[in-house]
Design a protein around this motif. Structure first.
Motif, PDB file in Angstrom:
ATOM      1  N   LEU A  88      12.219   1.441  -4.243  1.00  0.00           N
ATOM      2  CA  LEU A  88      11.009   2.077  -3.727  1.00  0.00           C
ATOM      3  C   LEU A  88      11.015   3.571  -3.958  1.00  0.00           C
ATOM      4  N   TYR A  89       9.802   4.110  -3.902  1.00  0.00           N
ATOM      5  CA  TYR A  89       9.639   5.553  -3.860  1.00  0.00           C
ATOM      6  C   TYR A  89       9.004   5.887  -2.522  1.00  0.00           C
ATOM      7  N   SER A  90       9.513   6.909  -1.883  1.00  0.00           N
ATOM      8  CA  SER A  90       8.950   7.336  -0.604  1.00  0.00           C
ATOM      9  C   SER A  90       8.981   8.850  -0.549  1.00  0.00           C
ATOM     10  N   LYS A  91       7.810   9.445  -0.418  1.00  0.00           N
ATOM     11  CA  LYS A  91       7.757  10.919  -0.407  1.00  0.00           C
ATOM     12  C   LYS A  91       8.105  11.464   0.982  1.00  0.00           C
ATOM     13  N   VAL A  92       7.484  10.868   1.996  1.00  0.00           N
ATOM     14  CA  VAL A  92       7.657  11.402   3.351  1.00  0.00           C
ATOM     15  C   VAL A  92       8.634  10.565   4.195  1.00  0.00           C
ATOM     16  N   GLY A  93       8.804   9.304   3.817  1.00  0.00           N
ATOM     17  CA  GLY A  93       9.760   8.466   4.559  1.00  0.00           C
ATOM     18  C   GLY A  93       9.174   7.187   5.133  1.00  0.00           C
ATOM     19  N   ASN A  94       7.842   7.029   5.095  1.00  0.00           N
ATOM     20  CA  ASN A  94       7.221   5.834   5.677  1.00  0.00           C
ATOM     21  C   ASN A  94       7.638   4.565   4.939  1.00  0.00           C
ATOM     22  N   THR A  95       7.519   4.600   3.620  1.00  0.00           N
ATOM     23  CA  THR A  95       7.853   3.411   2.817  1.00  0.00           C
ATOM     24  C   THR A  95       9.350   3.110   2.938  1.00  0.00           C
ATOM     25  N   LEU A  96      10.135   4.168   3.009  1.00  0.00           N
ATOM     26  CA  LEU A  96      11.585   3.993   3.146  1.00  0.00           C
ATOM     27  C   LEU A  96      11.920   3.300   4.474  1.00  0.00           C
ATOM     28  N   LYS A  97      11.198   3.688   5.525  1.00  0.00           N
ATOM     29  CA  LYS A  97      11.443   3.114   6.847  1.00  0.00           C
ATOM     30  C   LYS A  97      11.242   1.590   6.816  1.00  0.00           C
ATOM     31  N   THR A 134       5.907   1.322  -2.579  1.00  0.00           N
ATOM     32  CA  THR A 134       5.207   2.563  -2.923  1.00  0.00           C
ATOM     33  C   THR A 134       4.214   2.955  -1.829  1.00  0.00           C
ATOM     34  N   PRO A 135       4.039   4.262  -1.612  1.00  0.00           N
ATOM     35  CA  PRO A 135       2.893   4.694  -0.802  1.00  0.00           C
ATOM     36  C   PRO A 135       1.643   4.678  -1.679  1.00  0.00           C
ATOM     37  N   ALA A 136       0.484   4.424  -1.077  1.00  0.00           N
ATOM     38  CA  ALA A 136      -0.771   4.586  -1.814  1.00  0.00           C
ATOM     39  C   ALA A 136      -0.918   6.063  -2.132  1.00  0.00           C
ATOM     40  N   THR A 137      -1.219   6.362  -3.376  1.00  0.00           N
ATOM     41  CA  THR A 137      -1.383   7.761  -3.786  1.00  0.00           C
ATOM     42  C   THR A 137      -2.640   7.862  -4.633  1.00  0.00           C
ATOM     43  N   SER A 138      -3.669   8.473  -4.048  1.00  0.00           N
ATOM     44  CA  SER A 138      -4.975   8.574  -4.715  1.00  0.00           C
ATOM     45  C   SER A 138      -5.439   7.200  -5.206  1.00  0.00           C
ATOM     46  N   GLY A 139      -5.271   6.203  -4.361  1.00  0.00           N
ATOM     47  CA  GLY A 139      -5.788   4.859  -4.647  1.00  0.00           C
ATOM     48  C   GLY A 139      -4.945   4.054  -5.621  1.00  0.00           C
ATOM     49  N   ARG A 140      -3.755   4.563  -5.966  1.00  0.00           N
ATOM     50  CA  ARG A 140      -2.910   3.766  -6.849  1.00  0.00           C
ATOM     51  C   ARG A 140      -1.439   3.953  -6.473  1.00  0.00           C
ATOM     52  N   ILE A 162       3.743  -1.861   0.419  1.00  0.00           N
ATOM     53  CA  ILE A 162       2.789  -0.755   0.272  1.00  0.00           C
ATOM     54  C   ILE A 162       2.545  -0.127   1.636  1.00  0.00           C
ATOM     55  N   THR A 163       2.547   1.200   1.690  1.00  0.00           N
ATOM     56  CA  THR A 163       2.139   1.889   2.916  1.00  0.00           C
ATOM     57  C   THR A 163       1.004   2.849   2.566  1.00  0.00           C
ATOM     58  N   SER A 164       0.142   3.089   3.536  1.00  0.00           N
ATOM     59  CA  SER A 164      -0.921   4.073   3.319  1.00  0.00           C
ATOM     60  C   SER A 164      -1.489   4.505   4.667  1.00  0.00           C
ATOM     61  N   ASP A 165      -2.462   5.393   4.636  1.00  0.00           N
ATOM     62  CA  ASP A 165      -3.092   5.868   5.872  1.00  0.00           C
ATOM     63  C   ASP A 165      -4.234   4.969   6.318  1.00  0.00           C
ATOM     64  N   GLU A 166      -4.678   4.076   5.441  1.00  0.00           N
ATOM     65  CA  GLU A 166      -5.836   3.230   5.764  1.00  0.00           C
ATOM     66  C   GLU A 166      -5.431   2.030   6.609  1.00  0.00           C
ATOM     67  N   ALA A 167      -6.411   1.495   7.369  1.00  0.00           N
ATOM     68  CA  ALA A 167      -6.130   0.340   8.226  1.00  0.00           C
ATOM     69  C   ALA A 167      -5.798  -0.892   7.394  1.00  0.00           C
TER      70      ALA A 167
HETATM   71  C1  FMN Z   1      -0.911  13.032  -2.575  1.00  0.00           C
HETATM   72  C2  FMN Z   1      -1.175  11.909  -1.601  1.00  0.00           C
HETATM   73  C3  FMN Z   1      -2.169  10.971  -1.876  1.00  0.00           C
HETATM   74  C4  FMN Z   1      -2.443   9.956  -0.968  1.00  0.00           C
HETATM   75  N1  FMN Z   1      -3.420   9.043  -1.272  1.00  0.00           N
HETATM   76  C5  FMN Z   1      -3.723   8.081  -0.366  1.00  0.00           C
HETATM   77  C6  FMN Z   1      -4.740   7.142  -0.639  1.00  0.00           C
HETATM   78  O1  FMN Z   1      -5.380   7.158  -1.691  1.00  0.00           O
HETATM   79  N2  FMN Z   1      -5.037   6.217   0.318  1.00  0.00           N
HETATM   80  C7  FMN Z   1      -4.358   6.170   1.518  1.00  0.00           C
HETATM   81  O2  FMN Z   1      -4.679   5.340   2.367  1.00  0.00           O
HETATM   82  N3  FMN Z   1      -3.347   7.021   1.799  1.00  0.00           N
HETATM   83  C8  FMN Z   1      -3.017   7.968   0.883  1.00  0.00           C
HETATM   84  N4  FMN Z   1      -1.998   8.836   1.144  1.00  0.00           N
HETATM   85  C9  FMN Z   1      -1.184   8.640   2.354  1.00  0.00           C
HETATM   86  C10 FMN Z   1       0.142   7.912   2.055  1.00  0.00           C
HETATM   87  O3  FMN Z   1      -0.062   6.774   1.248  1.00  0.00           O
HETATM   88  C11 FMN Z   1       0.804   7.420   3.358  1.00  0.00           C
HETATM   89  O4  FMN Z   1       0.955   8.476   4.273  1.00  0.00           O
HETATM   90  C12 FMN Z   1       2.141   6.764   3.060  1.00  0.00           C
HETATM   91  O5  FMN Z   1       2.547   5.993   4.179  1.00  0.00           O
HETATM   92  C13 FMN Z   1       3.224   7.790   2.756  1.00  0.00           C
HETATM   93  O6  FMN Z   1       4.392   7.058   2.431  1.00  0.00           O
HETATM   94  P1  FMN Z   1       5.788   7.784   2.204  1.00  0.00           P
HETATM   95  O7  FMN Z   1       6.165   8.416   3.528  1.00  0.00           O
HETATM   96  O8  FMN Z   1       6.723   6.679   1.875  1.00  0.00           O
HETATM   97  O9  FMN Z   1       5.622   8.770   1.119  1.00  0.00           O
HETATM   98  C14 FMN Z   1      -1.697   9.851   0.247  1.00  0.00           C
HETATM   99  C15 FMN Z   1      -0.697  10.795   0.513  1.00  0.00           C
HETATM  100  C16 FMN Z   1      -0.434  11.807  -0.398  1.00  0.00           C
HETATM  101  C17 FMN Z   1       0.648  12.825  -0.074  1.00  0.00           C
END
Ligand code: FMN
Length: 163
Positions: A7-16, A76-82, A105-110
């Motif tokens: 996995l890749y995790s920038k902030v730690g959510n996916t890693l958790k 992977t975290p969602a990053t700009s929809g991918r 997959i983790t992201s900010d969306e429900a």
């Molecule tokens: C540059 C960037 C782009 C992101 N794009 C999205 C997105 O398109 N949709 C979404 O729901 N969350 C988005 N997020 C939120 C992350 O997917 C979310 O916080 C994720 O859990 C972070 O995981 P990580 O801690 O493993 O990096 C984005 C975050 C960053 C920093």
């Protein structure tokens, strides 16, 4: 059953979530690392440019026999929809993958962004056997764990069926 998690995790959510999965499955957990963690447009441009010029991916992942895994979970975290760029870069090196790949997959969306599943399915060239999703609010409350058991069942049942 040999299960590996990459996995890749920038902030730690996916890693958790990955750590919990590794514990539950007795799987090896590996992280994709990036040499620079600079943010901002100029830093991204610089990274992109050096990646293009050297034609080398700017990511590091442990050298593992991924293809010999019974199951590989890519996180992977969602990053700009991918999918996140470091995972995209690792997949661009065309590593041999096992038949059975699941996604975390983790992201900010429900709800899990479908675009991320579609992107990953295209990048790995197969339909994932299962997808585990955890949103930001679910991570805060631990609610995502209710999906852990069905996800693991799905992975294991499909493994038994294909064995
Ligand atoms: C540059 C960037 C782009 C992101 N794009 C999205 C997105 O398109 N949709 C979404 O729901 N969350 C988005 N997020 C939120 C992350 O997917 C979310 O916080 C994720 O859990 C972070 O995981 P990580 O801690 O493993 O990096 C984005 C975050 C960053 C920093």
């Amino acid at each position: 059953m040999t299960c590996r998690i990459l996995l890749y995790s920038k902030v730690g959510n996916t890693l958790k979530v990955g750590e919990e999965l590794a514990w539950q499955l007795g799987a090896q957990l590996h992280e994709i690392e990036t040499p620079e963690v600079e943010d901002g447009f100029r830093a991204r441009l610089r990274q992109k440019l050096s990646s293009v010029l050297s034609k080398q991916p700017q990511v590091y992942a442990s050298d593992q026999p991924w293809a010999s895994s019974d199951l590989l979970i890519l996180g992977t975290p969602a990053t700009s929809g991918r999918a996140a760029e470091p995972l995209r870069q690792w997949l661009a090196t065309k590593p041999a993958l096992p038949e059975r790949v699941a996604l975390l997959i983790t992201s900010d969306e429900a709800q899990c962004p479908k675009s991320v599943i579609d992107d990953m399915s295209r990048l790995i060239g197969r339909t994932p056997v299962a997808v585990l999703y955890a949103s930001k609010s679910e991570l805060a409350t631990g609610a995502w764990k209710s999906r852990l058991s069905p996800f693991l069942d799905h992975c294991v049942i499909r493994h038994r069926q294909s064995a």
